[in-house]
Design a protein around this motif. Structure first.
Motif, PDB file in Angstrom:
ATOM      1  N   ALA A  91     -10.049 -18.942  10.747  1.00  0.00           N
ATOM      2  CA  ALA A  91     -10.288 -18.393  11.816  1.00  0.00           C
ATOM      3  C   ALA A  91     -11.040 -19.287  12.631  1.00  0.00           C
ATOM      4  N   VAL A  92     -11.912 -20.335  12.060  1.00  0.00           N
ATOM      5  CA  VAL A  92     -12.398 -21.254  12.964  1.00  0.00           C
ATOM      6  C   VAL A  92     -11.314 -22.281  13.548  1.00  0.00           C
ATOM      7  N   LEU A  93     -10.358 -22.515  12.796  1.00  0.00           N
ATOM      8  CA  LEU A  93      -9.331 -23.541  13.475  1.00  0.00           C
ATOM      9  C   LEU A  93      -8.623 -22.715  14.343  1.00  0.00           C
ATOM     10  N   ALA A  94      -8.377 -21.561  14.299  1.00  0.00           N
ATOM     11  CA  ALA A  94      -7.365 -20.746  15.448  1.00  0.00           C
ATOM     12  C   ALA A  94      -8.353 -20.743  16.703  1.00  0.00           C
ATOM     13  N   ASN A  95      -9.733 -20.872  16.563  1.00  0.00           N
ATOM     14  CA  ASN A  95     -10.431 -20.831  17.869  1.00  0.00           C
ATOM     15  C   ASN A  95     -10.573 -22.138  18.473  1.00  0.00           C
ATOM     16  N   MET A  96     -10.057 -23.332  17.835  1.00  0.00           N
ATOM     17  CA  MET A  96     -10.249 -24.753  18.387  1.00  0.00           C
ATOM     18  C   MET A  96      -9.270 -24.905  19.040  1.00  0.00           C
ATOM     19  N   SER A  97      -9.514 -25.081  20.443  1.00  0.00           N
ATOM     20  CA  SER A  97      -8.543 -25.416  21.485  1.00  0.00           C
ATOM     21  C   SER A  97      -8.907 -26.497  22.265  1.00  0.00           C
ATOM     22  N   HIS A  98      -8.648 -27.772  22.511  1.00  0.00           N
ATOM     23  CA  HIS A  98      -9.080 -28.912  23.102  1.00  0.00           C
ATOM     24  C   HIS A  98      -8.050 -29.971  23.153  1.00  0.00           C
ATOM     25  N   CYS A 148     -14.695 -38.920  20.293  1.00  0.00           N
ATOM     26  CA  CYS A 148     -15.942 -38.353  20.488  1.00  0.00           C
ATOM     27  C   CYS A 148     -15.844 -37.035  21.153  1.00  0.00           C
ATOM     28  N   LEU A 149     -15.123 -37.067  22.144  1.00  0.00           N
ATOM     29  CA  LEU A 149     -14.758 -35.672  23.056  1.00  0.00           C
ATOM     30  C   LEU A 149     -14.320 -34.383  22.111  1.00  0.00           C
ATOM     31  N   ALA A 150     -13.526 -34.914  20.959  1.00  0.00           N
ATOM     32  CA  ALA A 150     -13.110 -34.038  20.131  1.00  0.00           C
ATOM     33  C   ALA A 150     -14.388 -33.596  19.136  1.00  0.00           C
ATOM     34  N   LEU A 151     -15.026 -34.576  18.900  1.00  0.00           N
ATOM     35  CA  LEU A 151     -15.877 -34.276  17.882  1.00  0.00           C
ATOM     36  C   LEU A 151     -17.178 -33.809  18.481  1.00  0.00           C
ATOM     37  N   LYS A 152     -17.498 -33.778  19.636  1.00  0.00           N
ATOM     38  CA  LYS A 152     -18.270 -33.075  20.452  1.00  0.00           C
ATOM     39  C   LYS A 152     -18.017 -31.778  20.153  1.00  0.00           C
ATOM     40  N   HIS A 153     -16.955 -31.455  20.728  1.00  0.00           N
ATOM     41  CA  HIS A 153     -16.370 -29.925  20.638  1.00  0.00           C
ATOM     42  C   HIS A 153     -16.629 -29.006  19.516  1.00  0.00           C
ATOM     43  N   VAL A 154     -16.568 -30.150  18.372  1.00  0.00           N
ATOM     44  CA  VAL A 154     -16.547 -29.576  16.797  1.00  0.00           C
ATOM     45  C   VAL A 154     -18.038 -29.158  16.750  1.00  0.00           C
ATOM     46  N   HIS A 155     -18.773 -30.353  17.138  1.00  0.00           N
ATOM     47  CA  HIS A 155     -20.414 -30.216  16.723  1.00  0.00           C
ATOM     48  C   HIS A 155     -21.091 -29.159  17.528  1.00  0.00           C
ATOM     49  N   ASP A 156     -20.511 -29.120  18.654  1.00  0.00           N
ATOM     50  CA  ASP A 156     -21.099 -28.180  19.660  1.00  0.00           C
ATOM     51  C   ASP A 156     -20.969 -26.568  19.034  1.00  0.00           C
ATOM     52  N   ARG A 157     -20.058 -26.537  18.438  1.00  0.00           N
ATOM     53  CA  ARG A 157     -19.681 -25.273  17.813  1.00  0.00           C
ATOM     54  C   ARG A 157     -20.323 -25.008  16.402  1.00  0.00           C
ATOM     55  N   LYS A 158     -21.040 -25.845  15.926  1.00  0.00           N
ATOM     56  CA  LYS A 158     -21.953 -25.905  14.754  1.00  0.00           C
ATOM     57  C   LYS A 158     -21.073 -26.026  13.685  1.00  0.00           C
ATOM     58  N   ILE A 159     -19.993 -26.741  13.768  1.00  0.00           N
ATOM     59  CA  ILE A 159     -19.170 -27.077  12.641  1.00  0.00           C
ATOM     60  C   ILE A 159     -19.204 -28.644  12.220  1.00  0.00           C
ATOM     61  N   LEU A 160     -19.004 -28.824  11.082  1.00  0.00           N
ATOM     62  CA  LEU A 160     -18.968 -30.218  10.580  1.00  0.00           C
ATOM     63  C   LEU A 160     -17.316 -30.484  10.252  1.00  0.00           C
ATOM     64  N   HIS A 161     -16.987 -31.726  10.643  1.00  0.00           N
ATOM     65  CA  HIS A 161     -15.497 -32.026  10.498  1.00  0.00           C
ATOM     66  C   HIS A 161     -15.286 -32.605   8.927  1.00  0.00           C
ATOM     67  N   ARG A 162     -16.043 -33.199   8.312  1.00  0.00           N
ATOM     68  CA  ARG A 162     -16.392 -33.717   7.076  1.00  0.00           C
ATOM     69  C   ARG A 162     -15.014 -34.363   6.339  1.00  0.00           C
ATOM     70  N   ASP A 163     -13.873 -34.738   7.335  1.00  0.00           N
ATOM     71  CA  ASP A 163     -13.249 -35.611   6.939  1.00  0.00           C
ATOM     72  C   ASP A 163     -12.378 -36.775   8.103  1.00  0.00           C
ATOM     73  N   ILE A 164     -13.493 -37.207   8.505  1.00  0.00           N
ATOM     74  CA  ILE A 164     -13.058 -38.122   9.773  1.00  0.00           C
ATOM     75  C   ILE A 164     -12.805 -39.401   9.206  1.00  0.00           C
ATOM     76  N   LYS A 165     -11.500 -39.843   9.076  1.00  0.00           N
ATOM     77  CA  LYS A 165     -10.969 -40.913   8.756  1.00  0.00           C
ATOM     78  C   LYS A 165      -9.540 -41.356   9.769  1.00  0.00           C
ATOM     79  N   SER A 166      -9.199 -42.733   9.624  1.00  0.00           N
ATOM     80  CA  SER A 166      -8.064 -43.336  10.646  1.00  0.00           C
ATOM     81  C   SER A 166      -6.961 -42.102  10.119  1.00  0.00           C
ATOM     82  N   GLN A 167      -6.562 -41.804   8.924  1.00  0.00           N
ATOM     83  CA  GLN A 167      -5.552 -41.218   8.511  1.00  0.00           C
ATOM     84  C   GLN A 167      -5.645 -39.688   9.415  1.00  0.00           C
ATOM     85  N   ASN A 168      -6.776 -39.184   9.782  1.00  0.00           N
ATOM     86  CA  ASN A 168      -6.686 -37.936  10.188  1.00  0.00           C
ATOM     87  C   ASN A 168      -6.824 -37.974  11.683  1.00  0.00           C
TER      88      ASN A 168
END
Length: 293
Positions: free
Chosen positions: A55-62, A115-135
């Protein structure tokens, strides 16, 4: 069945979440990635948690986040359908350089988009938790898209205290090595690891075994970045790799840095949630203040 509406092309990955299959939709003929997550052996609590994540994913549009299309459950599996990024991932792009470093301009453009992507995530009180170059993926036109929230967790989730360290150990932060809770600054550390890779084409922290890797990470010792990169860039790297998470900058304050802030407008679309402010006399003409609407 929903699954039958897609023609399977090839398996493109196996992660902590399950497997990823490249498919072609019978509906629109486009290629998508389907993630298959086995939920039959999960407890009902874990199952609920997985559905909540979807449901969190479904609301991510960026524009800088891999777009979710739909999800469905069939035969004890949860399937998540995402857009396919034809340009491959940043890890492959880095490896295909064969030791030839990227120009700083390229690195900064990529960094701003991540950073723009990660800001969008963090602004929604979500942690990505798997940031790496393969992602981190590239679209056909070279736009960066952050993907795979396979193990993202809503920040204020009580179910799981975001402590588990899953996947690639190169991006582990000192606090995770010390078994402290994961927080938004742990994502920032991982961002530092990706930035380091873009500059040096190598991992910042590498060792023959887990024990030595953890030692290096906790000491925060990494080979310096080439001085042909600017002082701004190298000093940012040092800030991202501060051992104390409180001393690391937030994603918003990274984007506020003058050497990055004037690049933001290139990647803005009207709906991203930044506004252009009129240029003040003390500012360099053409710069944009990243003010959240």
């Amino acid at each position: 069945t929903k699954q039958a509406a897609h023609i399977s092309l090839q398996k493109i990955g196996e992660g902590s979440f399950g497997k990823a299959i490249l498919v072609k939709s019978r509906e629109d003929g486009k290629q998508y990635v389907i993630k298959e997550i086995g939920i039959s052996r999960m407890s009902s609590k874990e199952r609920q948690e997985s559905r909540k994540e979807v449901a969190v994913l479904a609301n991510m549009s960026h524009p800088n986040i891999v777009q979710y299309k739909e999800s469905f459950e069939e035969c004890g599996c949860l399937y998540i359908v995402m857009d396919y990024c034809e340009g491959g991932d940043l890890f492959k792009t880095i490896n295909s350089q064969k030791g030839v470093q990227f120009p700083e301009e390229q690195i900064l453009d990529w960094l701003v988009q991540i950073c723009l992507a990660l800001k969008h995530v963090h602004d929604r009180k979500i942690l990505h938790r798997d940031i790496k170059s393969q992602n981190i993926f590239l679209t056909k036109d070279g736009t960066i898209q952050l993907g795979d929230f396979g193990i993202a967790r809503v920040l204020n989730s009580t179910v799981e205290l975001a402590r588990t360290c899953i996947g690639t150990p190169y991006y582990l932060s000192p606090e995770i090595c010390e078994n402290k809770p994961y927080n938004n600054k742990s994502d920032v550390w991982a961002l530092g690891c990706v930035l380091y890779e873009m500059c040096t084409l190598k991992h910042a922290f590498e060792a023959g075994n887990m024990k030595n890797l953890v030692l290096k990470i906790i000491r925060g010792s990494y080979p310096p970045v080439s001085i042909h990169y600017s002082q701004d860039l190298r000093s940012l790297m040092g800030q991202l790799f501060r051992r104390n998470p409180r001393e690391r900058p937030s994603v918003s304050s990274i984007l506020d840095k003058p050497f990055l802030s004037h690049r933001i407008f290139r990647f803005l679309t009207p709906e991203v949630g930044y506004i252009h402010t009129h240029t003040h006399t003390h500012k360099v003409p053409g710069t944009v203040s990243p003010l959240t609407v």
